[in-house]
Motif scaffolding. Structure first.
Motif, PDB file in Angstrom:
ATOM      1  N   SER A 157       0.855  -1.188   0.000  1.00 20.63           N
ATOM      2  CA  SER A 157       0.000   0.000   0.000  1.00 20.63           C
ATOM      3  C   SER A 157       0.886   1.231   0.000  1.00 20.63           C
ATOM      4  O   SER A 157       2.052   1.187   0.386  1.00 20.63           O
ATOM      5  N   HIS A 158       0.295   2.339  -0.402  1.00 16.57           N
ATOM      6  CA  HIS A 158       0.996   3.621  -0.369  1.00 16.57           C
ATOM      7  C   HIS A 158       0.394   4.449   0.764  1.00 16.57           C
ATOM      8  O   HIS A 158      -0.823   4.460   0.958  1.00 16.57           O
TER       9      HIS A 158
ATOM     10  N   LEU B 230      -2.997   9.999   4.246  1.00 17.01           N
ATOM     11  CA  LEU B 230      -3.829   9.241   3.317  1.00 17.01           C
ATOM     12  C   LEU B 230      -3.254   7.841   3.140  1.00 17.01           C
ATOM     13  O   LEU B 230      -2.054   7.623   3.349  1.00 17.01           O
ATOM     14  N   TRP B 231      -4.098   6.931   2.711  1.00 16.38           N
ATOM     15  CA  TRP B 231      -3.739   5.534   2.497  1.00 16.38           C
ATOM     16  C   TRP B 231      -4.352   5.118   1.169  1.00 16.38           C
ATOM     17  O   TRP B 231      -5.524   5.420   0.905  1.00 16.38           O
ATOM     18  N   SER B 232      -3.585   4.450   0.335  1.00 14.41           N
ATOM     19  CA  SER B 232      -4.053   4.107  -1.010  1.00 14.41           C
ATOM     20  C   SER B 232      -5.273   3.200  -1.017  1.00 14.41           C
ATOM     21  O   SER B 232      -5.995   3.128  -2.016  1.00 14.41           O
ATOM     22  N   GLU B 233      -5.548   2.541   0.081  1.00 10.13           N
ATOM     23  CA  GLU B 233      -6.690   1.622   0.141  1.00 10.13           C
ATOM     24  C   GLU B 233      -7.968   2.294   0.628  1.00 10.13           C
ATOM     25  O   GLU B 233      -8.992   1.637   0.757  1.00 10.13           O
TER      26      GLU B 233
ATOM     27  N   THR C 205      -7.333   7.120  12.485  1.00  9.47           N
ATOM     28  CA  THR C 205      -8.302   7.616  11.507  1.00  9.47           C
ATOM     29  C   THR C 205      -7.552   8.046  10.258  1.00  9.47           C
ATOM     30  O   THR C 205      -6.654   8.884  10.323  1.00  9.47           O
ATOM     31  N   ILE C 206      -7.898   7.432   9.131  1.00  7.17           N
ATOM     32  CA  ILE C 206      -7.352   7.800   7.830  1.00  7.17           C
ATOM     33  C   ILE C 206      -8.545   7.983   6.895  1.00  7.17           C
ATOM     34  O   ILE C 206      -9.382   7.096   6.823  1.00  7.17           O
ATOM     35  N   PRO C 207      -8.627   9.120   6.199  1.00  6.43           N
ATOM     36  CA  PRO C 207      -7.707  10.238   6.157  1.00  6.43           C
ATOM     37  C   PRO C 207      -7.605  10.936   7.520  1.00  6.43           C
ATOM     38  O   PRO C 207      -8.536  10.913   8.319  1.00  6.43           O
TER      39      PRO C 207
ATOM     40  N   ILE D 107       4.297  16.288  -4.019  1.00  9.77           N
ATOM     41  CA  ILE D 107       4.650  14.904  -4.340  1.00  9.77           C
ATOM     42  C   ILE D 107       3.451  14.020  -4.684  1.00  9.77           C
ATOM     43  O   ILE D 107       3.620  12.942  -5.252  1.00  9.77           O
ATOM     44  N   ALA D 108       2.251  14.461  -4.339  1.00 12.57           N
ATOM     45  CA  ALA D 108       1.056  13.651  -4.594  1.00 12.57           C
ATOM     46  C   ALA D 108      -0.116  14.534  -5.025  1.00 12.57           C
ATOM     47  O   ALA D 108      -1.210  14.455  -4.452  1.00 12.57           O
ATOM     48  N   PRO D 109       0.076  15.389  -6.039  1.00 12.96           N
ATOM     49  CA  PRO D 109      -0.973  16.356  -6.384  1.00 12.96           C
ATOM     50  C   PRO D 109      -2.283  15.721  -6.838  1.00 12.96           C
ATOM     51  O   PRO D 109      -3.348  16.296  -6.632  1.00 12.96           O
ATOM     52  N   ASP D 110      -2.214  14.544  -7.437  1.00  9.12           N
ATOM     53  CA  ASP D 110      -3.424  13.916  -7.982  1.00  9.12           C
ATOM     54  C   ASP D 110      -4.048  12.873  -7.057  1.00  9.12           C
ATOM     55  O   ASP D 110      -5.057  12.258  -7.402  1.00  9.12           O
ATOM     56  N   TRP D 111      -3.437  12.657  -5.894  1.00  9.44           N
ATOM     57  CA  TRP D 111      -3.981  11.697  -4.933  1.00  9.44           C
ATOM     58  C   TRP D 111      -5.307  12.256  -4.434  1.00  9.44           C
ATOM     59  O   TRP D 111      -5.383  13.387  -3.971  1.00  9.44           O
ATOM     60  N   ARG D 112      -6.356  11.476  -4.515  1.00  3.35           N
ATOM     61  CA  ARG D 112      -7.692  11.933  -4.144  1.00  3.35           C
ATOM     62  C   ARG D 112      -8.039  11.590  -2.705  1.00  3.35           C
ATOM     63  O   ARG D 112      -7.781  10.489  -2.237  1.00  3.35           O
ATOM     64  N   ASP D 113      -8.627  12.551  -2.050  1.00  4.85           N
ATOM     65  CA  ASP D 113      -9.175  12.349  -0.711  1.00  4.85           C
ATOM     66  C   ASP D 113     -10.410  11.465  -0.874  1.00  4.85           C
ATOM     67  O   ASP D 113     -11.350  11.842  -1.595  1.00  4.85           O
TER      68      ASP D 113
END
Length: 165
Positions: free
Chosen positions: A4-5, A106-109, A118-120, A137-143
């Protein structure tokens, strides 16, 4: 288990007797994380920010993308272990000065919420010192809660607002 990221926020505003200034503390923490069952995929530049809460010292903040097969709870335990190796004290007033603060943002899963984690991260959307480095470093990572990207969240937070008179 597949890897996971994790988007991890880094912060320090106290000198450490062995590692030195806050910027060096963050470099040391990244080195220790890399020695665990984790790969550091990206690291933002470090910024200086004003403290939240009673602390008087400015913080040095950054963000990292960490890839690992660790579960979120195991990742949290590992990060807290790194904090302890940097003399992090988890008692006393909240938001006080600290040698090291590592938070899973954040967590990729997706999402997780229980008594320990608690994530996010519940406050990341309102903190420019988290979103600024994260957007590098993660501009497109979605909440997963809002559906907005880190870049969009940062833009919304830092957008100049016109004051009506």
């Amino acid at each position: 288990m597949t890897a996971s990221h994790y988007l991890v926020a880094l912060g320090s505003n106290q000198r450490h007797r062995q590692f030195g200034r806050p910027r060096n503390v963050l470099h040391s923490a990244l080195g220790m994380i890399a020695l665990t069952r984790c790969d550091i995929e990206a690291v933002s530049s470090f910024i200086t920010s004003r403290p939240v809460g009673p602390s008087q010292r400015d913080y040095v903040n950054g963000a990292a993308i960490v890839t690992s097969a660790l579960t979120p709870h195991a990742m949290l335990a590992m990060l807290q272990g790194v904090e302890m190796l940097h003399d992090r004290q988890r008692r006393g007033a909240r938001w006080r000065a600290r040698t090291l603060d590592l938070d899973i943002i954040l967590w990729s899963e997706g999402c997780i919420a229980d008594a320990q984690l608690t994530i996010p991260h519940p406050h990341f959307r309102s903190r420019d010192f988290v979103l600024g480095p994260a957007a590098q470093i993660a501009p497109d990572w979605r909440d997963p809660v809002t559906g907005l990207s880190v870049r969009q969240l940062y833009a919304r937070l830092t957008k100049k607002r016109i004051v009506q008179r």
